[in-house]
Design a protein around this motif. Structure first.
Motif, mmCIF file in Angstrom:
data_model
loop_
_atom_site.group_PDB
_atom_site.id
_atom_site.type_symbol
_atom_site.label_atom_id
_atom_site.label_comp_id
_atom_site.label_asym_id
_atom_site.label_seq_id
_atom_site.Cartn_x
_atom_site.Cartn_y
_atom_site.Cartn_z
ATOM 1 N N MET A 138 30.721 8.074 2.614
ATOM 2 C CA MET A 138 30.080 7.383 3.718
ATOM 3 C C MET A 138 28.774 8.108 4.047
ATOM 4 O O MET A 138 28.699 9.327 3.954
ATOM 5 C CB MET A 138 30.998 7.376 4.942
ATOM 6 N N PRO A 139 27.710 7.370 4.441
ATOM 7 C CA PRO A 139 26.442 8.021 4.793
ATOM 8 C C PRO A 139 26.539 8.732 6.141
ATOM 9 O O PRO A 139 26.272 8.156 7.186
ATOM 10 C CB PRO A 139 25.442 6.867 4.821
ATOM 11 N N TYR A 170 26.719 1.577 -2.103
ATOM 12 C CA TYR A 170 27.842 0.761 -2.549
ATOM 13 C C TYR A 170 28.989 1.576 -3.159
ATOM 14 O O TYR A 170 30.154 1.301 -2.909
ATOM 15 C CB TYR A 170 27.384 -0.264 -3.591
ATOM 16 N N ASP A 171 28.663 2.555 -3.991
ATOM 17 C CA ASP A 171 29.677 3.242 -4.783
ATOM 18 C C ASP A 171 30.454 4.225 -3.908
ATOM 19 O O ASP A 171 30.282 5.442 -3.993
ATOM 20 C CB ASP A 171 28.999 3.981 -5.945
ATOM 21 N N TYR A 201 34.420 -1.653 -3.778
ATOM 22 C CA TYR A 201 33.081 -1.404 -3.256
ATOM 23 C C TYR A 201 32.759 -2.273 -2.048
ATOM 24 O O TYR A 201 33.049 -3.471 -2.019
ATOM 25 C CB TYR A 201 32.037 -1.660 -4.354
ATOM 26 N N THR A 202 32.144 -1.654 -1.080
ATOM 27 C CA THR A 202 31.608 -2.373 0.061
ATOM 28 C C THR A 202 30.207 -1.835 0.315
ATOM 29 O O THR A 202 29.732 -0.951 -0.407
ATOM 30 C CB THR A 202 32.509 -2.202 1.299
ATOM 31 N N TYR A 203 29.541 -2.365 1.324
ATOM 32 C CA TYR A 203 28.140 -2.010 1.555
ATOM 33 C C TYR A 203 27.986 -1.103 2.769
ATOM 34 O O TYR A 203 28.417 -1.447 3.870
ATOM 35 C CB TYR A 203 27.322 -3.286 1.762
ATOM 36 N N PHE A 204 27.393 0.069 2.560
ATOM 37 C CA PHE A 204 26.987 0.945 3.650
ATOM 38 C C PHE A 204 25.539 1.385 3.408
ATOM 39 O O PHE A 204 25.239 1.980 2.378
ATOM 40 C CB PHE A 204 27.856 2.215 3.704
#
Length: 540
Positions: A306-307, A361-362, A396-399
């Motif tokens: 996570m960012p 994504y990854d 995968y999801t978008y962050f």
């Protein structure tokens, strides 16, 4: 809207800050019924508040990036996938609690027309901002003035904001065609006056009119350079960026190209995301994959990521991001941790060198969020049986940016969007070599390997693919709608859903053809009754 009062607490604070009660008891109350507006400084403070775009609640910085502009289209587009297996066996518990999320994904007409939560995240939020800008414009010449430059700046910012949110609503609630029903144009704060819908062409004409007047006013105010210090205040390049977006949506590529180029002259900054420490990731936990004998598979483990810094610096990072013309963000719990679709996953043909993939994504986050899978991870690893129903794209999801309630999607215009708009317009005019160079300029700030960044041509399809990679799955509904309208692209939505979420056997396929009237989303029924409008075609 009829019988609705909008409360703007910032006005009350401004009234107290700029004078005593005796100074404004004889002044006209503002239309929100909350405070008195008597000085230009109050209007200046109102048009500059970050919450107009970042959707803060009463100035609460912790919630500044939460909200739901255009949220339905994230779940209704083709960039994400909630297969029956994923929904039944693995969806995060917080998503299951918010049942309207799956209803929106399923294009369920009843929920879309009656769910007040969905309504509060879309039409209501945009209309609230329109009301705010109308309050400013109505009081512009009634208050104590400061300087002509400040007055022009406030007018320009208010006209831009009104046009911006009208366009967001138009792309959600109207079909593409000029003669289709529009949303009218809200120009006052009288709750008893409801604008006539008229046509899409009429709504667009009024949007362009406001943008022309906004650019004129901001130019007079000397606001011709992009404000890097605090970009919640629109400048002339911001206006040009929105005009470029609208023209591209309409298929007016000449106007889109001219305005994209002008916007980039005002702000052409691109951040090298691979080298920017603000995009550094924090690892949450290791994801181990087991074979049929429950033994870890060598080389298969991944990390849920996570960012971190984006979460801790959300508001500062967004407002100060030099790529964003206006920091309008959208985030909501119902769109947090939704897996990608197969088609969107396959768009990333270079999953090694493209830093957008590795950073945004990854992350394996969806797997870590699935209750059953999460328990398996805690007890040793993901079982072989579970791996059989999980598809590669389910991990995968978008962050990108992180908000209070999850991943925040950029709604406002960015410099990257302007480069992509410029490239598309060049490609459509046959200037593919120039288009390729524009794409390479963008990709060199997105890739860790420059040779890989330059491995792209300049055809229209290559531009469109790059646009999806850059802008993310949030924009796929919008993209399909504009391409179907302007280019007869024939893009349809086709997915398997559960008609009864408690019954695994209730799987059915829904298809939304390219010419389906339901691309214009339905209005909330209670609001529709108040306004006296007819429901959009296909949702009656």
């Amino acid at each position: 809207m009829k019988n609705r009062l909008f409360i703007f607490t910032v006005l009350a604070g401004a009234a107290l800050a700029f004078g005593s009660c005796s100074d404004y008891l004889d002044e006209t109350a503002d239309k929100s019924g909350n405070a008195y507006i008597y000085h230009m400084d109050q209007l200046y403070g109102l048009t500059g508040q970050a919450s107009l775009y970042l959707d803060g609640e009463n100035g609460d910085q912790a919630k500044m990036a939460t909200g739901g502009y255009m949220q339905e289209q994230y779940l209704m587009g083709d960039g994400v996938c909630l297969s029956p297996d994923v929904y039944l066996k693995g969806m995060p518990t917080y998503f299951l609690m918010m049942s309207h999320g799956y209803s929106v994904y399923s294009w369920d007409d009843y929920s879309l027309k009656t769910d007040s939560y969905v309504f509060s995240l879309t039409w209501q939020k945009a209309y609230d901002r329109i009301y705010t800008f109308n309050t400013v414009l109505e009081n512009l010449d009634k208050v104590i003035q400061t300087t002509e430059a400040v007055r022009n700046q406030v007018e320009g910012e208010a006209r831009f904001g009104r046009a911006f949110f009208h366009f967001l609503l138009l792309t959600q609630y109207c079909r593409w065609q000029d003669d289709a029903p529009g949303i009218g144009y809200r120009e006052d704060t009288n709750p008893s006056v409801v604008p006539e819908r008229q046509t899409v062409a009429y709504t667009l004409e009024r949007i362009y009119e406001d943008l022309d007047l906004a650019e004129e006013a901001l130019t007079k105010a000397g606001r011709t350079a992009f404000d890097y210090e605090f970009n919640t205040r629109p400048t002339v390049p911001t206006v040009q960026a929105l005009r470029a977006r609208i023209a591209l949506y309409r298929g007016d590529y000449e106007t889109a190209l001219e305005n994209a180029e002008n916007a980039l002259k005002g702000n052409g900054t691109l951040e090298n995301i691979a080298e920017n420490p603000n995009y550094a990731l924090m690892t949450l936990r290791e994801v181990v994959f087991l074979d049929q004998d429950s033994v870890p598979i060598p080389g298969m483990s991944k990390w849920e990521k996570m960012p971190y810094s984006m979460y801790s610096l959300m508001n500062q990072a967004v407002v100060e991001c030099p790529e964003i013309f206006v920091p309008c963000m959208s985030a909501d719990v119902t769109t947090w941790g939704i897996p990608l679709s197969e088609s969107f996953y396959n768009l990333f043909t270079d999953k090694v060198n493209d830093a957008r993939w590795t950073l945004f994504y990854d992350n394996c986050y969806t797997v870590g969020g699935y209750p059953a899978v999460s328990m398996e991870m805690s007890s040793g690893g993901i079982s072989w049986e579970t791996q059989q129903w999980l598809k590669p794209w389910d991990y995968y999801t978008y962050f990108h940016f992180m908000g209070q309630w999850g991943a925040s999607n950029v709604v406002g215009m960015t410099t990257a969007e302007m480069y992509l708009t410029k490239a598309e317009c060049l490609a459509r005019s046959g200037r593919e070599g120039e288009a390729a160079e524009v794409l390479k300029t963008l990709r060199r700030t997105r890739f860790t390997d420059q040779a890989a960044a330059d491995d792209i041509g300049g055809t229209v399809q290559e531009v469109l693919d790059e646009r999806s990679r850059e802008m993310g799955p949030f924009w796929r509904f919008y993209e399909a709608k504009r391409l179907n309208g302007a280019e007869n692209a024939g893009i349809e939505i086709r997915r398997e859903i559960l008609t009864n979420t408690a019954d695994p056997a209730s799987v059915t396929e829904i298809v939304i053809p390219a010419n389906d009237p339901r691309w214009a989303l339905p209005f909330y029924e209670t609001e529709l009754e108040l306004m006296g409008w007819e429901q959009n075609e296909g949702w009656e």
